[in-house]
Design a protein around this motif. Sequence first.
Motif, mmCIF file in Angstrom:
data_model
loop_
_atom_site.group_PDB
_atom_site.id
_atom_site.type_symbol
_atom_site.label_atom_id
_atom_site.label_comp_id
_atom_site.label_asym_id
_atom_site.label_seq_id
_atom_site.Cartn_x
_atom_site.Cartn_y
_atom_site.Cartn_z
ATOM 1 N N GLY A 1 0.771 -1.234 0.000
ATOM 2 C CA GLY A 1 0.000 0.000 0.000
ATOM 3 C C GLY A 1 0.802 1.284 0.000
ATOM 4 N N ARG A 2 2.028 1.247 -0.509
ATOM 5 C CA ARG A 2 2.823 2.479 -0.573
ATOM 6 C C ARG A 2 2.428 3.340 -1.759
ATOM 7 N N ARG A 3 1.994 2.699 -2.852
ATOM 8 C CA ARG A 3 1.714 3.425 -4.087
ATOM 9 C C ARG A 3 0.388 2.978 -4.671
ATOM 10 N N HIS A 4 -0.464 3.938 -4.940
ATOM 11 C CA HIS A 4 -1.801 3.677 -5.486
ATOM 12 C C HIS A 4 -2.068 4.603 -6.662
ATOM 13 N N SER B 1 9.008 6.844 -0.373
ATOM 14 C CA SER B 1 9.320 5.716 -1.261
ATOM 15 C C SER B 1 9.536 6.155 -2.700
ATOM 16 N N LEU B 2 9.410 7.462 -2.971
ATOM 17 C CA LEU B 2 9.326 7.958 -4.344
ATOM 18 C C LEU B 2 10.636 8.616 -4.777
ATOM 19 N N ASP B 3 11.161 8.201 -5.921
ATOM 20 C CA ASP B 3 12.272 8.918 -6.538
ATOM 21 C C ASP B 3 11.761 10.026 -7.452
ATOM 22 N N ARG B 4 10.667 9.731 -8.161
ATOM 23 C CA ARG B 4 10.038 10.711 -9.045
ATOM 24 C C ARG B 4 8.580 10.293 -9.222
ATOM 25 N N PRO B 5 7.682 11.225 -9.540
ATOM 26 C CA PRO B 5 6.264 10.882 -9.665
ATOM 27 C C PRO B 5 5.972 9.771 -10.660
ATOM 28 N N SER B 6 6.750 9.684 -11.750
ATOM 29 C CA SER B 6 6.479 8.646 -12.739
ATOM 30 C C SER B 6 6.753 7.245 -12.224
ATOM 31 N N ASP B 7 7.339 7.105 -11.023
ATOM 32 C CA ASP B 7 7.449 5.781 -10.399
ATOM 33 C C ASP B 7 6.074 5.152 -10.208
ATOM 34 N N LEU B 8 5.047 5.993 -10.138
ATOM 35 C CA LEU B 8 3.685 5.501 -9.946
ATOM 36 C C LEU B 8 3.101 4.885 -11.210
ATOM 37 N N ALA C 1 10.211 15.700 1.788
ATOM 38 C CA ALA C 1 9.544 15.234 0.566
ATOM 39 C C ALA C 1 8.136 15.788 0.443
ATOM 40 N N ARG C 2 7.454 16.030 1.557
ATOM 41 C CA ARG C 2 6.087 16.548 1.485
ATOM 42 C C ARG C 2 6.071 17.946 0.875
#
Length: 275
Positions: A164-167, A188-195, A235-236
């Motif tokens: 549940g880290r990425r949805h 957990s994110l390096d860049r938004p496109s990781d999603l 990061a926020r």
Amino acid sequence: MPSRATARTAPVGTVTRGTTNPNRLRRMDRWIAAVHGRELRRAADPVAVDLGYGAAPWTAVELLHRLRTVAPHTRVVGVEIDPARVAAAEPYAREGLDFRHGGFEVPLGPDSGRPLLIRAANVLRQYDEGQVAAVWARLCARLAPASEHSGGGLLVEGTCDEIGRRHVWVALGPEGPRTVTLATRLGSLDRPSDLAERLPKALIHRNVPGEPVHAFLRDFDRAWAAAAPYASYGARQRWMRAVRDLAADWPVTDGPVRWRQGEVTVRWAALAPRG
């Protein structure tokens, strides 16, 4: 007479892998409670469906708890196409929580009206992209209709990783798709496109040049890179700045309260596949 775990007719759909974990859908649940809680509170008998809850009923149990924090009279029905999973879930049934054998027909029984919420997480992952529109239409037809005083029911369909880290999910009303939400644990994110790997079935094969979702993720990465100086504040703060810049060119529908949660919601029409 058949038990609740036995359907009168064959359910619509195919058995999923059944993978599930406690707290896997917490981000989705919290978003639903925030944006749809008012509709649930206004209803005399609000019913929510956890469609395809999997090999264990954790997500249905958690959905009941989270929705009742904003709408205390909400009932949750867990629907599973595998009868063995329904039987395994029965010991967890209690006031406000029931389990039924079924699929996309969403069998709720004569004592329930149309649901105000259907949550289908990680269910369509195994289907072909060409099947998604028909499934959406079938599920939207089961939702409580819109009226003068209500926006009607909500279908939330999407995909997340195992813990549940990425949805990413699509929200649909009785009329069809409304928005797309990306939600992540920012650490957990390096860049938004990781999603991109968690895009729902309607979009995951469209992350290619020339498609809107690809352009959106490209622009999000650029905004994230431009917001790098804000990383010193965490990061926020970087995410919030990137989303604020992104909203200059994309129809972002939410605001800083949701952005702080590691979320951003965009109108479906802006990301819908071409053709």
